[in-house]
Design a protein around this motif. Structure first.
Motif, mmCIF file in Angstrom:
data_model
loop_
_atom_site.group_PDB
_atom_site.id
_atom_site.type_symbol
_atom_site.label_atom_id
_atom_site.label_comp_id
_atom_site.label_asym_id
_atom_site.label_seq_id
_atom_site.Cartn_x
_atom_site.Cartn_y
_atom_site.Cartn_z
ATOM 1 N N TRP A 256 0.841 -1.200 0.000
ATOM 2 C CA TRP A 256 0.000 0.000 0.000
ATOM 3 C C TRP A 256 0.881 1.256 0.000
ATOM 4 C CZ3 TRP A 256 -0.894 4.066 3.443
ATOM 5 C CH2 TRP A 256 -2.082 4.786 3.268
ATOM 6 N N LEU A 257 1.939 1.251 0.825
ATOM 7 C CA LEU A 257 2.844 2.398 0.878
ATOM 8 C C LEU A 257 3.529 2.637 -0.465
ATOM 9 C CD1 LEU A 257 4.590 2.008 4.361
ATOM 10 C CD2 LEU A 257 3.172 3.924 3.624
ATOM 11 N N SER A 263 6.648 11.118 1.151
ATOM 12 C CA SER A 263 6.357 11.911 2.363
ATOM 13 C C SER A 263 4.902 12.350 2.472
ATOM 14 C CB SER A 263 7.271 13.153 2.428
ATOM 15 O OG SER A 263 8.619 12.777 2.458
ATOM 16 N N SER A 264 3.994 11.523 1.967
ATOM 17 C CA SER A 264 2.570 11.909 1.957
ATOM 18 C C SER A 264 1.735 11.183 3.010
ATOM 19 C CB SER A 264 1.973 11.619 0.569
ATOM 20 O OG SER A 264 1.947 10.212 0.319
ATOM 21 N N VAL A 265 2.338 10.203 3.710
ATOM 22 C CA VAL A 265 1.583 9.341 4.627
ATOM 23 C C VAL A 265 2.043 9.577 6.064
ATOM 24 C CG1 VAL A 265 1.017 6.933 5.240
ATOM 25 C CG2 VAL A 265 1.355 7.576 2.829
ATOM 26 N N ALA A 335 9.777 -0.224 12.170
ATOM 27 C CA ALA A 335 11.024 0.290 11.595
ATOM 28 C C ALA A 335 10.958 0.295 10.065
ATOM 29 C CB ALA A 335 12.210 -0.537 12.081
ATOM 30 N N LYS A 336 10.406 -0.765 9.509
ATOM 31 C CA LYS A 336 10.286 -0.871 8.054
ATOM 32 C C LYS A 336 9.372 0.224 7.500
ATOM 33 C CE LYS A 336 11.872 -3.609 4.809
ATOM 34 N NZ LYS A 336 13.295 -3.942 4.693
ATOM 35 N N SER A 341 9.872 5.639 1.990
ATOM 36 C CA SER A 341 9.920 7.013 1.463
ATOM 37 C C SER A 341 8.555 7.703 1.475
ATOM 38 C CB SER A 341 10.473 6.995 0.031
ATOM 39 O OG SER A 341 9.628 6.223 -0.813
ATOM 40 N N SER A 342 7.472 6.936 1.549
ATOM 41 C CA SER A 342 6.135 7.548 1.562
ATOM 42 C C SER A 342 5.774 8.157 2.909
ATOM 43 C CB SER A 342 5.067 6.495 1.197
ATOM 44 O OG SER A 342 5.246 6.048 -0.122
ATOM 45 N N ILE A 343 6.497 7.791 3.964
ATOM 46 C CA ILE A 343 6.160 8.274 5.301
ATOM 47 C C ILE A 343 6.699 9.691 5.500
ATOM 48 C CG2 ILE A 343 6.524 7.931 7.784
ATOM 49 C CD1 ILE A 343 4.592 5.930 6.575
#
Length: 457
Positions: A256-257, A263-265, A335-336, A341-343
């Motif tokens: 899903w990520l 950096s959108s989530v 951690a994963k 990169s989406s976080i």
């Protein structure tokens, strides 16, 4: 070369029975074996050891040995072996767990007698452990798996007075937090309050105290704590566990990520041992909805509880947020996820291990502290510039609008980029300092063992 450097130094590790303590003790064990000539005996209850076995790569099998500490359960039938851990423990059984831990002190003495370690490294709630070790001429060192700001704040109030002004004004408690904090040290078990246990543990530590932090972020608190306690305070670094090979690789969460923009989530998790109330779940859910930001939210319940998430979320919540939100019950590869990169932000209770992970992986923190050391950790997060705190009402309640505002500030507004830049800077500085810090720990521990050897000859 002296005999301590020539032969392996054996260390017995005894953390408190909580994941937030066991994990840093295990990571410290790994660091010691990789940087020095150490053999580790890692001691905990079978239920805790079973949970860490998968986290122990094969390369450590020859130098980290798991040792079972059995708590009595015939005398305490309300605490069967699967409750010999704080993970999933119903809150009303916490005093019973502390009592059972105390009752295992004779078993621990037998372990000391059998293994004959050169050194004991212990936690904050078991004053009987250093006492038993020192009676056998085994040096004992306390390890604080908390931040130095929290340790210095608590010891300041104990050594001076609760009303004495703490010299660092950015670290403070609000009125609604102060009562909880004052009650922390008062919960009695076996005739000892937690505050008395902490004090006795600290007093018995031989010359030094290890602490899970870095001078890169907490130098002034480390120095102040040293002055308060009259012991050398030795930072051991962040001790963040590296994600295991293959952990979370093909889970639905990671897939899903992979479909989300950089950096959108926002990742939302409150640790393994805090359970949100229905009111907290409602306000956080509605805050996430108002923010219009994509999210992954991990929700946990005590072991054995049959509550359904759908019953606690606002009616129609999942339908309204649709594809932009994912709610996960139980466990997720934190951690994963934080490395992905989406976080772009982490809504966190500010447990110290989670703060260290977030900084290591350069993720800005949206702080919603709940209890224990978390409010002080949240103040430190803001002071060093890696996060923002969600402000509560005067009575300590969460409000959805404030939750939404801080999430939006971090994920959408310019302040989020500033926070991320600071996290990246601190992460790099701490990484560069890691080997030096562990080498310092190794030398301090070896020196204690040399002192013991010279005094026994």
């Amino acid at each position: 070369m002296d005999s301590i450097q020539q032969r392996k130094t054996s260390v017995l590790m005894l953390p408190w029975l909580a994941h937030g303590h066991i994990s840093p003790f295990l990571e410290l064990s790994k660091k010691l074996t990789s940087r020095g000539n150490f053999h580790i005996f890692f001691c905990s209850t079978p239920v805790n050891l079973n949970s860490i076995k998968p986290k122990l790569p094969q390369k450590y099998s020859h130098c980290i040995e798991l040792v079972e500490l059995h708590l009595p359960y015939d005398e305490l039938p309300e605490l069967p072996p699967h409750y010999h851990t704080t993970n999933g423990l119903p809150p009303h059984l916490m005093p019973t767990l502390k009592k059972a831990f105390d009752m295992a002190s004779d078993n621990f003495s037998n372990i000391l007698k059998t293994l004959k370690p050169d050194l004991l490294i212990y936690d904050f709630l078991q004053p009987w452990a250093p006492s038993r070790a020192l009676s056998k001429n085994i040096p004992a060192v306390q390890f604080y798996p908390s931040c130095a700001a929290m340790a210095s704040f608590g010891n300041h109030r104990r050594c001076k007075s609760p009303s004495a002004r703490f010299p660092f004004p950015s670290i403070y408690l609000r009125d609604y937090e102060l009562m909880k904090f004052n009650n922390l040290g008062k919960s009695p078990s076996n005739g000892l309050s937690d505050g008395e246990r902490v004090q006795k543990c600290t007093e018995q530590s031989c010359k030094i105290i290890l602490i899970k932090t870095s001078r890169e972020i907490e130098a002034k608190y480390v120095d102040y704590l040293c002055g308060l306690l009259g012991k050398v305070i030795v930072p051991v670094g962040s001790l963040v566990q590296e994600p295991l090979d293959g952990e979370g690789e093909e889970t639905e969460i990671i897939k899903w990520l992979n479909t989300r923009e950089r950096s959108s989530v926002v990742f939302v998790s409150f640790g393994t041992e805090y359970f949100l109330s229905k009111e907290e779940i409602q306000e956080i859910a509605l805050g996430l909805e108002l923010s219009n930001v994509c999210f992954i939210w991990v929700i946990r319940f005590p072991v054995g509880e049959t509550t359904k998430i759908e019953e606690l979320l606002p009616e129609g919540f999942m339908e309204r947020v649709g594809e932009r939100g994912m709610v996960v019950e139980g466990w997720a590869p934190q951690a994963k996820i934080l490395q992905h990169s989406s976080i772009g932000g982490f809504v966190s209770h500010c447990g110290w291990s989670s703060v260290m992970e977030s900084i290591k992986f350069c993720v800005p923190i949206i702080s919603i502290p709940m209890h224990l050391d978390q409010p002080l950790n949240a103040r430190l997060v803001e002071e060093v510039g890696v996060g923002l705190e969600v402000r509560r009402t005067g009575s300590g309640s969460l409000e959805r609008e404030e939750v939404a505002k801080v999430i939006t500030d971090v994920l959408v507004e310019k302040i989020g980029q500033i926070l991320k830049g600071k996290a990246m800077e601190l992460s790099e500085n701490m990484k560069n300092k890691e080997d030096e810090e562990i080498d310092g720990v190794v030398e301090e521990l070896r020196q204690l063992c040399r002192t013991r050897e010279s005094s026994s000859t």
